[in-house]
Design an enzyme around this catalytic site. Structure first.
Site, PDB file in Angstrom:
ATOM      1  N   SER A  57       0.858  -1.193   0.000  1.00 46.88           N
ATOM      2  CA  SER A  57       0.000   0.000   0.000  1.00 46.88           C
ATOM      3  C   SER A  57       0.890   1.237   0.000  1.00 46.88           C
ATOM      4  O   SER A  57       2.002   1.206   0.558  1.00 46.88           O
ATOM      5  CB  SER A  57      -0.866   0.031   1.263  1.00 46.88           C
ATOM      6  OG  SER A  57      -1.475   1.305   1.424  1.00 46.88           O
TER       7      SER A  57
ATOM      8  N   TYR B 108      -0.582  -0.648  10.430  1.00 50.07           N
ATOM      9  CA  TYR B 108      -0.952  -1.076   9.070  1.00 50.07           C
ATOM     10  C   TYR B 108       0.151  -0.651   8.093  1.00 50.07           C
ATOM     11  O   TYR B 108       0.632  -1.454   7.286  1.00 50.07           O
ATOM     12  CB  TYR B 108      -2.289  -0.455   8.680  1.00 50.07           C
ATOM     13  CG  TYR B 108      -2.696  -0.728   7.246  1.00 50.07           C
ATOM     14  CD1 TYR B 108      -3.267  -1.941   6.880  1.00 50.07           C
ATOM     15  CD2 TYR B 108      -2.496   0.229   6.245  1.00 50.07           C
ATOM     16  CE1 TYR B 108      -3.625  -2.198   5.562  1.00 50.07           C
ATOM     17  CE2 TYR B 108      -2.855  -0.017   4.925  1.00 50.07           C
ATOM     18  CZ  TYR B 108      -3.413  -1.229   4.588  1.00 50.07           C
ATOM     19  OH  TYR B 108      -3.766  -1.484   3.286  1.00 50.07           O
TER      20      TYR B 108
HETATM   21  N1  NDP Z   1      -8.863  -1.009  -0.525  1.00 51.72           N
HETATM   22  C1  NDP Z   1      -7.847  -0.169  -0.333  1.00 51.72           C
HETATM   23  O1  NDP Z   1      -8.013   1.058  -0.229  1.00 51.72           O
HETATM   24  C2  NDP Z   1      -6.456  -0.694  -0.271  1.00 51.72           C
HETATM   25  C3  NDP Z   1      -6.186  -2.028  -0.045  1.00 51.72           C
HETATM   26  N2  NDP Z   1      -4.894  -2.457   0.026  1.00 51.72           N
HETATM   27  C4  NDP Z   1      -4.587  -3.859   0.293  1.00 51.72           C
HETATM   28  O2  NDP Z   1      -5.239  -4.677  -0.664  1.00 51.72           O
HETATM   29  C5  NDP Z   1      -5.451  -5.985  -0.114  1.00 51.72           C
HETATM   30  C6  NDP Z   1      -6.875  -6.408  -0.375  1.00 51.72           C
HETATM   31  O3  NDP Z   1      -7.717  -5.537   0.322  1.00 51.72           O
HETATM   32  P1  NDP Z   1      -9.188  -5.138  -0.140  1.00 51.72           P
HETATM   33  O4  NDP Z   1      -9.606  -5.931  -1.287  1.00 51.72           O
HETATM   34  O5  NDP Z   1      -9.231  -3.684  -0.195  1.00 51.72           O
HETATM   35  O6  NDP Z   1      -9.954  -5.587   1.178  1.00 51.72           O
HETATM   36  P2  NDP Z   1     -11.318  -6.359   1.444  1.00 51.72           P
HETATM   37  O7  NDP Z   1     -11.618  -6.166   2.873  1.00 51.72           O
HETATM   38  O8  NDP Z   1     -12.333  -5.986   0.426  1.00 51.72           O
HETATM   39  O9  NDP Z   1     -10.888  -7.873   1.180  1.00 51.72           O
HETATM   40  C7  NDP Z   1      -9.969  -8.502   2.013  1.00 51.72           C
HETATM   41  C8  NDP Z   1      -9.878  -9.955   1.612  1.00 51.72           C
HETATM   42  O10 NDP Z   1      -9.007 -10.621   2.536  1.00 51.72           O
HETATM   43  C9  NDP Z   1      -9.708 -11.706   3.151  1.00 51.72           C
HETATM   44  N3  NDP Z   1      -9.299 -11.849   4.539  1.00 51.72           N
HETATM   45  C10 NDP Z   1      -9.391 -10.920   5.522  1.00 51.72           C
HETATM   46  N4  NDP Z   1      -8.966 -11.448   6.693  1.00 51.72           N
HETATM   47  C11 NDP Z   1      -8.592 -12.735   6.408  1.00 51.72           C
HETATM   48  C12 NDP Z   1      -8.089 -13.801   7.191  1.00 51.72           C
HETATM   49  N5  NDP Z   1      -7.878 -13.658   8.501  1.00 51.72           N
HETATM   50  N6  NDP Z   1      -7.818 -14.968   6.594  1.00 51.72           N
HETATM   51  C13 NDP Z   1      -8.038 -15.132   5.259  1.00 51.72           C
HETATM   52  N7  NDP Z   1      -8.510 -14.157   4.459  1.00 51.72           N
HETATM   53  C14 NDP Z   1      -8.800 -12.988   5.046  1.00 51.72           C
HETATM   54  C15 NDP Z   1     -11.173 -11.340   3.037  1.00 51.72           C
HETATM   55  O11 NDP Z   1     -11.997 -12.495   2.970  1.00 51.72           O
HETATM   56  P3  NDP Z   1     -12.808 -13.183   4.177  1.00 51.72           P
HETATM   57  O12 NDP Z   1     -13.420 -12.105   4.999  1.00 51.72           O
HETATM   58  O13 NDP Z   1     -13.787 -14.052   3.430  1.00 51.72           O
HETATM   59  O14 NDP Z   1     -11.781 -13.994   4.905  1.00 51.72           O
HETATM   60  C16 NDP Z   1     -11.211 -10.661   1.684  1.00 51.72           C
HETATM   61  O15 NDP Z   1     -11.311 -11.627   0.665  1.00 51.72           O
HETATM   62  C17 NDP Z   1      -5.088  -5.871   1.361  1.00 51.72           C
HETATM   63  O16 NDP Z   1      -3.796  -6.416   1.554  1.00 51.72           O
HETATM   64  C18 NDP Z   1      -5.074  -4.371   1.621  1.00 51.72           C
HETATM   65  O17 NDP Z   1      -4.225  -4.013   2.671  1.00 51.72           O
HETATM   66  C19 NDP Z   1      -3.851  -1.605  -0.156  1.00 51.72           C
HETATM   67  C20 NDP Z   1      -4.060  -0.298  -0.364  1.00 51.72           C
HETATM   68  C21 NDP Z   1      -5.378   0.270  -0.456  1.00 51.72           C
HETATM   69  C1  AKB Z   2      -6.974   0.324   3.143  1.00 54.84           C
HETATM   70  C2  AKB Z   2      -6.338   1.195   4.133  1.00 54.84           C
HETATM   71  O1  AKB Z   2      -6.626   1.154   5.283  1.00 54.84           O
HETATM   72  C3  AKB Z   2      -5.336   2.111   3.750  1.00 54.84           C
HETATM   73  N1  AKB Z   2      -5.804   3.423   3.891  1.00 54.84           N
HETATM   74  C4  AKB Z   2      -4.714   1.928   2.414  1.00 54.84           C
HETATM   75  O2  AKB Z   2      -4.951   2.805   1.555  1.00 54.84           O
HETATM   76  O3  AKB Z   2      -3.944   0.987   2.258  1.00 54.84           O
END
Ligand code: NDP
Ligand code: AKB
Length: 266
Positions: A140, A153
């Site tokens: 990120s 984070y």
């Molecule tokens: N959206 C944003 O603004 C940004 C996101 N990111 C990164 O992108 C990645 C994806 O995030 P994003 O799609 O936004 O988030 P979401 O919350 O939409 O999705 C997260 C995913 O991770 C899974 N997950 C969460 N906890 C667990 C766990 N304990 N075990 C297994 N799976 C898990 C969830 O599935 P389930 O609940 O079914 O387990 C879900 O499929 C992350 O690493 C995030 O930090 C980076 C920068 C910006």
């Molecule tokens: C998803 C977050 O919490 C964070 N602000 C990000 O942009 O990575």
């Protein structure tokens, strides 16, 4: 046997991971989808099988649970069809460091860094032996900016960036491609899950645009992909400043500003 490698995607039940699943299935890859929410994984996999003909396996696992994580490690270690690992699962947390409990902090670190690292560690010997394989790690822009106030984070994402850059140096010459992707705010459930209102943000990218841009970087075999950054030269200048310091670290003496007699005089 299919010519295209199978792709294992963590956090594939929604958000960025679900769009990666859609895009790789449409490119003709089989998939292994990992997350906790079985119903969502089944709905997505049924749609992808129907629309693309891909073979889609589901691995339900909480990646913060040692036993469940070990099952996913075994899969990436042993399934020779898996040639692309997407470490996408991640979570954020509301509030500052002082508002988070030790357990909150440990859980973030466990999901965002430990699980990701263990999966890479499990797959690496096989990729090295094959002289091929790709690892996509989702970091990120927060990992570059403590100013955003998401300290733990952001620290986990700085870890992912550093780890990816180190792995590029170590594994690249052995035929393994490592891409690290740094999204900025993207419209997914992560905001609501961490108690924040995505609609209060000044600029938010749609998740499909983010993943399609990240895949442009993947196809170019880019090492660091920052889809929202307008000027790529800014990243290059930042990385160059870091590299220019490297030859200066090896010194017999502390820098003048730390010599007690000189420090007293100034
Ligand atoms: N959206 C944003 O603004 C940004 C996101 N990111 C990164 O992108 C990645 C994806 O995030 P994003 O799609 O936004 O988030 P979401 O919350 O939409 O999705 C997260 C995913 O991770 C899974 N997950 C969460 N906890 C667990 C766990 N304990 N075990 C297994 N799976 C898990 C969830 O599935 P389930 O609940 O079914 O387990 C879900 O499929 C992350 O690493 C995030 O930090 C980076 C920068 C910006
Ligand atoms: C998803 C977050 O919490 C964070 N602000 C990000 O942009 O990575």
């Amino acid at each position: 046997m299919k010519a295209k490698p199978t792709v294992l995607i963590t956090g594939a039940s929604t958000g960025i991971g679900a769009v990666y699943a859609d895009r790789f299935a449409k490119r003709g890859h089989d998939l292994v989808l990992v997350a906790r929410d079985l119903a969502r994984l089944e709905t997505l996999s049924e749609r992808l099988r129907r629309e693309t003909g891909a073979n889609v396996d589901i691995l339900q696992a909480d990646l913060t649970d040692e036993v469940e994580l070990a099952r996913v490690e075994s899969r990436v270690r042993e399934d020779a069809r898996i040639g692309i690992l997407i470490n996408n699962a991640g979570a954020s947390a509301a509030g500052g460091f002082a508002d988070q409990t030790p357990d909150d902090v440990a859980k973030l670190i466990s999901l965002n860094t430990t699980a990701l690292t263990r999966l890479i560690s499990a797959v690496t010997p096989r990729f090295i032996e094959a002289g091929a394989g790709s690892i996509i790690n989702i970091a990120s822009v927060v990992g570059l900016a403590p100013e955003f106030g998401l300290t733990v984070y952001g620290a986990t994402k700085a870890f992912v960036l550093f780890l990816s850059q180190g792995l590029q140096l170590e594994l690249g010459p052995k035929g393994v491609y490592v891409q690290v992707v740094l999204p900025a705010a993207t419209r997914t459930e992560i905001w609501e899950r961490s108690g924040r209102d995505v609609n209060a943000l000044p600029a938010v990218m749609e998740v499909e645009e983010l993943v399609d841009a990240a895949l442009v970087g993947f196809d170019r075999r880019e090492s660091v992909t920052i889809p929202p950054l307008p000027d790529a030269d800014q990243w290059k200048a930042f990385d160059m400043a870091r590299q220019l310091m490297i030859p200066n670290y090896a010194q017999v003496h502390a820098a003048d500003r730390y010599q007690p007699e000189k420090a007293l005089a100034s």
